[in-house]
Design a protein around this motif. Structure first.
Motif, PDB file in Angstrom:
ATOM      1  N   PRO A 141       0.813  -1.211   0.000  1.00 38.33           N
ATOM      2  CA  PRO A 141       0.000   0.000   0.000  1.00 38.33           C
ATOM      3  C   PRO A 141       0.846   1.261   0.000  1.00 38.33           C
ATOM      4  CG  PRO A 141      -0.003  -1.011   2.170  1.00 38.33           C
ATOM      5  CD  PRO A 141       0.654  -1.984   1.246  1.00 38.33           C
ATOM      6  N   GLY A 142       0.396   2.250  -0.763  1.00 44.39           N
ATOM      7  CA  GLY A 142       1.071   3.537  -0.794  1.00 44.39           C
ATOM      8  C   GLY A 142       2.276   3.620  -1.705  1.00 44.39           C
ATOM      9  N   THR A 143       2.619   2.530  -2.401  1.00 45.28           N
ATOM     10  CA  THR A 143       3.833   2.532  -3.237  1.00 45.28           C
ATOM     11  C   THR A 143       3.550   2.820  -4.710  1.00 45.28           C
ATOM     12  OG1 THR A 143       3.677   0.137  -3.603  1.00 45.28           O
ATOM     13  CG2 THR A 143       4.959   0.884  -1.694  1.00 45.28           C
ATOM     14  N   GLN A 144       2.308   3.172  -5.036  1.00 43.80           N
ATOM     15  CA  GLN A 144       1.959   3.371  -6.440  1.00 43.80           C
ATOM     16  C   GLN A 144       2.693   4.546  -7.073  1.00 43.80           C
ATOM     17  OE1 GLN A 144      -0.045   3.613  -3.836  1.00 43.80           O
ATOM     18  NE2 GLN A 144      -1.395   5.390  -3.942  1.00 43.80           N
ATOM     19  N   ASN A 145       3.158   5.482  -6.263  1.00 47.10           N
ATOM     20  CA  ASN A 145       3.819   6.668  -6.813  1.00 47.10           C
ATOM     21  C   ASN A 145       5.321   6.664  -6.607  1.00 47.10           C
ATOM     22  OD1 ASN A 145       1.300   7.848  -7.579  1.00 47.10           O
ATOM     23  ND2 ASN A 145       0.933   8.312  -5.429  1.00 47.10           N
ATOM     24  N   HIS A 146       5.872   5.529  -6.203  1.00 46.04           N
ATOM     25  CA  HIS A 146       7.303   5.410  -5.960  1.00 46.04           C
ATOM     26  C   HIS A 146       7.949   4.591  -7.074  1.00 46.04           C
ATOM     27  CE1 HIS A 146       6.319   5.834  -1.383  1.00 46.04           C
ATOM     28  NE2 HIS A 146       6.144   6.961  -2.055  1.00 46.04           N
ATOM     29  N   GLN A 147       8.893   5.182  -7.761  1.00 44.76           N
ATOM     30  CA  GLN A 147       9.597   4.483  -8.839  1.00 44.76           C
ATOM     31  C   GLN A 147      10.505   3.403  -8.261  1.00 44.76           C
ATOM     32  OE1 GLN A 147       8.972   5.289 -11.951  1.00 44.76           O
ATOM     33  NE2 GLN A 147      10.586   4.363 -13.190  1.00 44.76           N
ATOM     34  N   SER A 148      11.184   3.726  -7.160  1.00 44.97           N
ATOM     35  CA  SER A 148      12.121   2.782  -6.558  1.00 44.97           C
ATOM     36  C   SER A 148      11.429   1.979  -5.465  1.00 44.97           C
ATOM     37  CB  SER A 148      13.330   3.531  -5.986  1.00 44.97           C
ATOM     38  OG  SER A 148      12.909   4.519  -5.074  1.00 44.97           O
ATOM     39  N   ARG A 149      12.084   0.909  -5.062  1.00 42.42           N
ATOM     40  CA  ARG A 149      11.529   0.061  -4.003  1.00 42.42           C
ATOM     41  C   ARG A 149      12.064   0.548  -2.677  1.00 42.42           C
ATOM     42  NH1 ARG A 149      12.374  -6.236  -4.598  1.00 42.42           N
ATOM     43  NH2 ARG A 149      13.264  -5.932  -2.550  1.00 42.42           N
ATOM     44  N   ASN A 150      11.244   1.249  -1.926  1.00 47.88           N
ATOM     45  CA  ASN A 150      11.669   1.868  -0.678  1.00 47.88           C
ATOM     46  C   ASN A 150      11.344   0.990   0.522  1.00 47.88           C
ATOM     47  OD1 ASN A 150      12.465   4.514  -1.839  1.00 47.88           O
ATOM     48  ND2 ASN A 150      10.301   4.576  -2.397  1.00 47.88           N
ATOM     49  N   PHE A 151      11.583  -0.297   0.375  1.00 49.41           N
ATOM     50  CA  PHE A 151      11.306  -1.208   1.477  1.00 49.41           C
ATOM     51  C   PHE A 151      12.239  -2.400   1.363  1.00 49.41           C
ATOM     52  CE2 PHE A 151       8.457  -1.931  -2.072  1.00 49.41           C
ATOM     53  CZ  PHE A 151       8.616  -3.271  -2.344  1.00 49.41           C
ATOM     54  N   GLU A 152      12.443  -3.082   2.472  1.00 49.41           N
ATOM     55  CA  GLU A 152      13.353  -4.226   2.514  1.00 49.41           C
ATOM     56  C   GLU A 152      12.630  -5.544   2.673  1.00 49.41           C
ATOM     57  OE1 GLU A 152      16.221  -3.527   5.530  1.00 49.41           O
ATOM     58  OE2 GLU A 152      17.066  -1.746   4.573  1.00 49.41           O
ATOM     59  N   SER A 153      11.474  -5.531   3.289  1.00 45.97           N
ATOM     60  CA  SER A 153      10.728  -6.772   3.485  1.00 45.97           C
ATOM     61  C   SER A 153       9.250  -6.469   3.532  1.00 45.97           C
ATOM     62  CB  SER A 153      11.165  -7.465   4.784  1.00 45.97           C
ATOM     63  OG  SER A 153      10.656  -6.750   5.889  1.00 45.97           O
ATOM     64  N   SER A 154       8.446  -7.485   3.266  1.00 51.99           N
ATOM     65  CA  SER A 154       7.005  -7.292   3.278  1.00 51.99           C
ATOM     66  C   SER A 154       6.506  -6.918   4.665  1.00 51.99           C
ATOM     67  CB  SER A 154       6.308  -8.572   2.790  1.00 51.99           C
ATOM     68  OG  SER A 154       6.616  -9.655   3.647  1.00 51.99           O
ATOM     69  N   GLU A 155       7.175  -7.443   5.712  1.00 46.13           N
ATOM     70  CA  GLU A 155       6.732  -7.122   7.063  1.00 46.13           C
ATOM     71  C   GLU A 155       6.903  -5.626   7.343  1.00 46.13           C
ATOM     72  OE1 GLU A 155       7.324 -11.219   6.508  1.00 46.13           O
ATOM     73  OE2 GLU A 155       8.795  -9.616   6.307  1.00 46.13           O
ATOM     74  N   GLN A 156       8.032  -5.062   6.934  1.00 45.66           N
ATOM     75  CA  GLN A 156       8.276  -3.645   7.156  1.00 45.66           C
ATOM     76  C   GLN A 156       7.320  -2.782   6.341  1.00 45.66           C
ATOM     77  OE1 GLN A 156      12.451  -3.710   6.077  1.00 45.66           O
ATOM     78  NE2 GLN A 156      13.064  -3.343   8.186  1.00 45.66           N
ATOM     79  N   ALA A 157       6.925  -3.274   5.194  1.00 46.29           N
ATOM     80  CA  ALA A 157       6.125  -2.452   4.299  1.00 46.29           C
ATOM     81  C   ALA A 157       4.626  -2.572   4.563  1.00 46.29           C
ATOM     82  CB  ALA A 157       6.427  -2.832   2.845  1.00 46.29           C
ATOM     83  N   GLY A 158       4.214  -3.468   5.421  1.00 45.49           N
ATOM     84  CA  GLY A 158       2.790  -3.599   5.712  1.00 45.49           C
ATOM     85  C   GLY A 158       2.020  -4.207   4.563  1.00 45.49           C
ATOM     86  N   GLU A 159       2.516  -5.294   4.034  1.00 44.42           N
ATOM     87  CA  GLU A 159       1.911  -5.935   2.869  1.00 44.42           C
ATOM     88  C   GLU A 159       0.436  -6.266   3.097  1.00 44.42           C
ATOM     89  OE1 GLU A 159       2.877  -9.790  -0.015  1.00 44.42           O
ATOM     90  OE2 GLU A 159       3.810  -9.611   1.970  1.00 44.42           O
ATOM     91  N   VAL A 160      -0.387  -5.924   2.091  1.00 45.72           N
ATOM     92  CA  VAL A 160      -1.803  -6.285   2.102  1.00 45.72           C
ATOM     93  C   VAL A 160      -1.982  -7.539   1.262  1.00 45.72           C
ATOM     94  CG1 VAL A 160      -4.114  -5.603   1.330  1.00 45.72           C
ATOM     95  CG2 VAL A 160      -2.639  -3.939   2.468  1.00 45.72           C
ATOM     96  N   LEU A 161      -2.633  -8.559   1.800  1.00 47.32           N
ATOM     97  CA  LEU A 161      -2.877  -9.790   1.068  1.00 47.32           C
ATOM     98  C   LEU A 161      -4.320  -9.791   0.568  1.00 47.32           C
ATOM     99  CD1 LEU A 161      -1.121 -12.433   3.354  1.00 47.32           C
ATOM    100  CD2 LEU A 161      -0.207 -11.227   1.356  1.00 47.32           C
ATOM    101  N   ALA A 162      -4.471 -10.103  -0.717  1.00 40.97           N
ATOM    102  CA  ALA A 162      -5.810 -10.115  -1.329  1.00 40.97           C
ATOM    103  C   ALA A 162      -6.463 -11.474  -1.114  1.00 40.97           C
ATOM    104  CB  ALA A 162      -5.703  -9.785  -2.813  1.00 40.97           C
ATOM    105  N   ASN A 163      -6.572 -11.863   0.140  1.00 40.67           N
ATOM    106  CA  ASN A 163      -7.194 -13.149   0.465  1.00 40.67           C
ATOM    107  C   ASN A 163      -8.657 -12.937   0.806  1.00 40.67           C
ATOM    108  OD1 ASN A 163      -5.927 -11.879   2.943  1.00 40.67           O
ATOM    109  ND2 ASN A 163      -7.187 -13.473   3.915  1.00 40.67           N
ATOM    110  N   GLY A 164      -9.436 -13.991   0.671  1.00 44.18           N
ATOM    111  CA  GLY A 164     -10.855 -13.888   0.987  1.00 44.18           C
ATOM    112  C   GLY A 164     -11.646 -14.982   0.296  1.00 44.18           C
ATOM    113  N   GLU A 165     -12.956 -14.893   0.406  1.00 43.41           N
ATOM    114  CA  GLU A 165     -13.828 -15.862  -0.231  1.00 43.41           C
ATOM    115  C   GLU A 165     -13.832 -15.680  -1.743  1.00 43.41           C
ATOM    116  OE1 GLU A 165     -17.581 -15.061   1.548  1.00 43.41           O
ATOM    117  OE2 GLU A 165     -17.151 -16.206   3.377  1.00 43.41           O
ATOM    118  N   ALA A 166     -14.307 -16.702  -2.436  1.00 40.36           N
ATOM    119  CA  ALA A 166     -14.450 -16.601  -3.889  1.00 40.36           C
ATOM    120  C   ALA A 166     -15.270 -15.360  -4.231  1.00 40.36           C
ATOM    121  CB  ALA A 166     -15.132 -17.844  -4.443  1.00 40.36           C
ATOM    122  N   GLY A 167     -14.803 -14.610  -5.217  1.00 41.79           N
ATOM    123  CA  GLY A 167     -15.476 -13.371  -5.579  1.00 41.79           C
ATOM    124  C   GLY A 167     -14.779 -12.141  -5.056  1.00 41.79           C
ATOM    125  N   THR A 168     -13.762 -12.332  -4.207  1.00 43.13           N
ATOM    126  CA  THR A 168     -12.963 -11.207  -3.729  1.00 43.13           C
ATOM    127  C   THR A 168     -12.117 -10.673  -4.876  1.00 43.13           C
ATOM    128  OG1 THR A 168     -12.860 -12.098  -1.486  1.00 43.13           O
ATOM    129  CG2 THR A 168     -11.134 -10.534  -2.117  1.00 43.13           C
TER     130      THR A 168
END
Length: 469
Positions: A141-168
């Protein structure tokens, strides 16, 4: 679908999309619908492999997903009415217990300057129940306007997982960083990715807007950097305002000098500095123009973003930059002028002249920018039509996309679009057909109908079912 059937996003959802660059939503199809969809996907993938761009006609029930009020409402909210489903689409199959690499999607293998404004979006649809263990898509989240990768790990970056029921499904800003996550269950996991493009520039809010003023969402997930000025400017842009930052802050020379020094630093800080300079009148614009002409790639690029929201005061300097010997500077100046739309109308003749530029990167930027002009001239339409014959494929297919944004005023390009329907490049052909649809005159429709009839493709004809029933 009629507009009153759309389930438009709320103000809070739009604020969340602007800041986080993603929203997780869900359709309400039955379990039987998704079971049938999965059966079709399994059959096609087993017998024929990935259908690629033919995913939609090959999996016929899939069109119902993109006609669903939640999907159409979300896309209309972000991209405005009459958005385009892009010809590139892909069914992602993840059976790996290894995480994929973080990436931004390319523009179908080609290059262009990425938009801060949401002119493009993607939907990632999950047709099966997708728990975390099945390997859903991970989004930063929030990285859509960043050209470079300003993070080292998914934990630090607050990764959002697109998990859920069918239809998500995940509605994401096209340029956000994302990846596949490990599928440790070993069961098939499909993610159906479709791209969408805005064809009309915002004139007013296209979501369920109740509050005019910008404020932060309650669910702010962007941990790397905060971009209050950019977020507010994007909200205003989506509401139909261009250059809303212009001259809204003091032109303090000492502070402007300090902001200019930040353009070479940490990218999120540099972006904030560029947007801050954009609101400080002519002195701020001059600092951004100096940055635009810098040999430092980041300084030049983020300065272009600042100039793209600085209002009409930036037009003269951007037009002068079109004569730079550095093609990358020219590309960025073209981009900024396109973002300024009608405010940059006086630059249109200079932009048209760049169709003769030897660098294909410049010609690509020009055909893209001219599609954002509010009042297209006959000269612009003629130039875009001529660009359909350019030696570079991306120039050709970006030209047809720009013509689709111009609507009926681009009818004079119909003969060239008819020729483009036989182009060797699949996206030139597809975009030419889309352009004829959006031009929408009788001549354009007749040309399009003839092409579609001649190229009719049967979704049920396969190597094991060639003729019957």
């Amino acid at each position: 679908m009629q507009e009153n059937n759309l389930l438009l996003l709320t103000d809070e959802q739009m604020r969340t999309f602007i800041t986080n660059g993603c929203l997780l939503l869900k359709t309400d199809f039955s379990a039987e619908f998704h079971a049938n969809l999965l059966e079709q996907l399994n059959t096609v993938y087993t017998e024929e492999g990935n259908p690629g761009n033919n995913l939609l006609p090959r999996i016929r029930d899939l069109q119902k997903v993109f006609d669903h009020p939640v999907v159409t409402g979300a896309l209309t909210s972000v991209l405005g009415p009459n958005y385009m489903m892009h010809a590139h689409r892909h069914g992602h199959f993840n059976a790996s217990d290894k995480a994929g690499g973080w990436h931004k999607d390319s523009y179908w293998g080609y290059d262009r300057m990425r938009n801060h404004h949401p002119n493009w979006a993607m939907i990632m649809y999950f047709p099966q129940d997708t728990p975390v263990e099945l390997g859903p898509t991970g989004i930063l989240p929030g990285t859509q306007n960043h050209q470079s990768r300003n993070f080292e790990s998914s934990e630090q970056a607050g990764e959002v997982l697109a998990n859920g029921e069918a239809g998500t499904f995940a509605l994401i800003h096209y340029d956000i960083w994302h990846r596949s996550t490990p599928n440790i269950l070993g069961q098939p996991r499909y993610m159906l990715k479709f791209e969408f493009m805005r064809t009309e520039m915002p004139q007013q809010p296209s979501w369920n807007n109740q509050e005019r003023a910008w404020k932060r969402p309650t669910n702010l997930l962007a941990p790397i950097a905060e971009h209050d000025l950019m977020w507010e400017e994007t909200w205003n842009w989506l509401s139909g305002e261009i250059g809303s930052l212009a001259e809204t802050a003091s032109p303090d020379a000492e502070h402007i000098q300090e902001l200019a020094s930040q353009l070479a630093g940490f990218e999120p800080t540099a972006i904030n500095a560029a947007y801050d300079l954009a609101r400080r009148g002519q002195l701020g614009i001059e600092a951004l123009l100096k940055g635009l002409n810098s040999d430092n790639e980041q300084v030049s690029r983020v300065s272009a973003y600042g100039l793209s929201v600085a209002g009409s005061g930036a037009v003269k300097g951007l037009t002068a930059a079109l004569t730079s010997e550095n093609k990358d500077i020219v590309v960025r100046a073209v981009f900024a002028l396109g973002e300024l739309r009608g405010l940059a109308a006086e630059a249109a003749p200079a932009l048209v002249k760049l169709f003769e530029h030897p660098a294909e990167e410049v010609r690509i930027a020009v055909v893209d920018a001219l599609g954002f002009v509010d009042r297209p001239s006959d000269e612009i339409v003629a130039s875009l039509a001529k660009a359909l014959q350019d030696a570079n494929a991306q120039v050709r297919f970006m030209a047809s996309l720009s013509l689709s944004r111009l609507g009926a005023s681009a009818e004079a390009a119909v003969p060239q679009l008819e020729v483009a329907l036989d182009d060797e490049n699949r996206y030139v052909r597809a975009h030419a057909a889309e352009s004829l649809h959006y031009i929408g005159t009788e001549r354009a429709k007749n040309t399009l109908i003839k092409y579609l009839l001649n190229s009719r493709w049967c979704p049920t004809t396969t190597k094991v079912n060639a003729f019957y029933p």
